[in-house]
Scaffold this motif. Structure first.
Motif, PDB file in Angstrom:
ATOM      1  N   LEU A  91      11.123   6.377   2.996  1.00  0.00           N
ATOM      2  CA  LEU A  91      10.061   5.527   3.541  1.00  0.00           C
ATOM      3  C   LEU A  91       9.117   5.054   2.441  1.00  0.00           C
ATOM      4  CD1 LEU A  91       8.746   4.297   6.095  1.00  0.00           C
ATOM      5  CD2 LEU A  91       7.344   6.352   6.213  1.00  0.00           C
ATOM      6  N   TYR A  95       8.520   1.242   1.277  1.00  0.00           N
ATOM      7  CA  TYR A  95       7.179   0.656   1.254  1.00  0.00           C
ATOM      8  C   TYR A  95       6.931  -0.068  -0.062  1.00  0.00           C
ATOM      9  CZ  TYR A  95       2.143   0.184   1.879  1.00  0.00           C
ATOM     10  OH  TYR A  95       0.876  -0.321   2.009  1.00  0.00           O
ATOM     11  N   SER A 100       4.292  -8.374   0.793  1.00  0.00           N
ATOM     12  CA  SER A 100       3.339  -8.768   1.835  1.00  0.00           C
ATOM     13  C   SER A 100       3.012 -10.246   1.682  1.00  0.00           C
ATOM     14  CB  SER A 100       2.081  -7.904   1.756  1.00  0.00           C
ATOM     15  OG  SER A 100       1.500  -8.009   0.478  1.00  0.00           O
ATOM     16  N   ALA A 119      -1.444  -6.101   6.359  1.00  0.00           N
ATOM     17  CA  ALA A 119      -0.765  -4.810   6.500  1.00  0.00           C
ATOM     18  C   ALA A 119       0.456  -4.937   7.403  1.00  0.00           C
ATOM     19  CB  ALA A 119      -1.734  -3.773   7.059  1.00  0.00           C
ATOM     20  N   THR A 120       0.373  -5.829   8.392  1.00  0.00           N
ATOM     21  CA  THR A 120       1.512  -6.012   9.297  1.00  0.00           C
ATOM     22  C   THR A 120       2.729  -6.504   8.528  1.00  0.00           C
ATOM     23  OG1 THR A 120       0.004  -6.535  11.096  1.00  0.00           O
ATOM     24  CG2 THR A 120       2.302  -7.185  11.374  1.00  0.00           C
ATOM     25  N   LYS A 122       3.405  -6.063   5.412  1.00  0.00           N
ATOM     26  CA  LYS A 122       3.886  -4.987   4.545  1.00  0.00           C
ATOM     27  C   LYS A 122       4.705  -3.982   5.341  1.00  0.00           C
ATOM     28  CE  LYS A 122       3.665  -2.839   0.487  1.00  0.00           C
ATOM     29  NZ  LYS A 122       4.176  -3.387  -0.741  1.00  0.00           N
ATOM     30  N   TRP A 123       4.234  -3.606   6.532  1.00  0.00           N
ATOM     31  CA  TRP A 123       4.956  -2.600   7.326  1.00  0.00           C
ATOM     32  C   TRP A 123       6.228  -3.164   7.951  1.00  0.00           C
ATOM     33  CZ3 TRP A 123       4.861   2.248   6.564  1.00  0.00           C
ATOM     34  CH2 TRP A 123       3.713   2.845   6.075  1.00  0.00           C
ATOM     35  N   VAL A 124       6.230  -4.438   8.279  1.00  0.00           N
ATOM     36  CA  VAL A 124       7.466  -5.048   8.783  1.00  0.00           C
ATOM     37  C   VAL A 124       8.510  -5.055   7.667  1.00  0.00           C
ATOM     38  CG1 VAL A 124       8.507  -7.215   9.551  1.00  0.00           C
ATOM     39  CG2 VAL A 124       6.391  -6.409  10.595  1.00  0.00           C
ATOM     40  N   THR A 126       8.589  -3.016   5.183  1.00  0.00           N
ATOM     41  CA  THR A 126       8.968  -1.613   5.001  1.00  0.00           C
ATOM     42  C   THR A 126      10.027  -1.208   6.023  1.00  0.00           C
ATOM     43  OG1 THR A 126       6.773  -1.065   4.141  1.00  0.00           O
ATOM     44  CG2 THR A 126       8.098   0.760   4.984  1.00  0.00           C
ATOM     45  N   GLY A 127       9.828  -1.603   7.273  1.00  0.00           N
ATOM     46  CA  GLY A 127      10.806  -1.283   8.306  1.00  0.00           C
ATOM     47  C   GLY A 127      12.162  -1.893   8.026  1.00  0.00           C
ATOM     48  N   TYR A 130      13.676   0.029   5.082  1.00  0.00           N
ATOM     49  CA  TYR A 130      14.008   1.383   5.553  1.00  0.00           C
ATOM     50  C   TYR A 130      15.311   1.357   6.346  1.00  0.00           C
ATOM     51  CZ  TYR A 130      12.813   6.078   7.339  1.00  0.00           C
ATOM     52  OH  TYR A 130      12.800   7.406   7.639  1.00  0.00           O
TER      53      TYR A 130
END
Length: 153
Positions: A91, A95, A100, A119-120, A122-124, A126-127, A130
């Motif tokens: 993870l 990341y 982003s 941040a959204t 970046k996390w999308v 990351t998903g 991943y």
């Protein structure tokens, strides 16, 4: 044997309650059910609350029983913690690979909420990374198992 009877009675009780709530929906007029908010709240809300309760109960019971099993068997606890640590490392790597950048539509304009640096985004990202990493690992193990099966044959 006694716990099996209790479990069967509990399952039957849940099925009967769910069936009654489900039948209540079909007893109402379909057109009225689509337009009348009070009727929807009276008939549909109970089955939604019941289903939500069953879902949370199932998740809670699964977590408690898994933790209980790990506590009773320390060897499994070590394996689980090692697996979680590896997933955590993957993870963190995902990341760092994620960007982003702004999210653009087909005309090249920034989509509302898709501004650069959010941040959204970046996390999308990351998903996505991943999922790719875990998919590659799963594919590698699948191919390895396939090759082992071919060699044994």
């Amino acid at each position: 044997m006694k716990s099996n009877k209790i479990l069967n009675i509990l399952i039957a009780l849940i099925a009967v309650v769910g069936g009654i709530l489900f039948i209540r929906i079909f007893m109402e007029d379909a057109e009225m059910l689509q337009t009348d908010g009070d009727l929807q709240n009276k008939v549909i809300s109970p089955i939604i609350y019941f289903s939500t309760f069953l879902f949370y109960a199932a998740v809670g019971i699964a977590i408690v029983l898994s933790l209980w099993s790990m506590i009773r068997n320390p060897e499994n606890l070590k394996k689980t913690l090692l697996g979680l640590a590896v997933l955590g490392v993957v993870l963190v790597l995902a990341y760092f690979f994620a960007d982003s950048e702004a999210v653009l539509d087909t005309q090249g304009k920034v989509i509302p909420g898709g501004e650069a640096g959010t941040a959204t985004n970046k996390w999308v990202g990351t998903g996505i990374w991943y999922s790719i990493a875990l998919g590659l690992v799963a594919s590698a193990f699948f191919v390895l198992d396939l090759v082992k099966g071919l060699i044994k044959s």
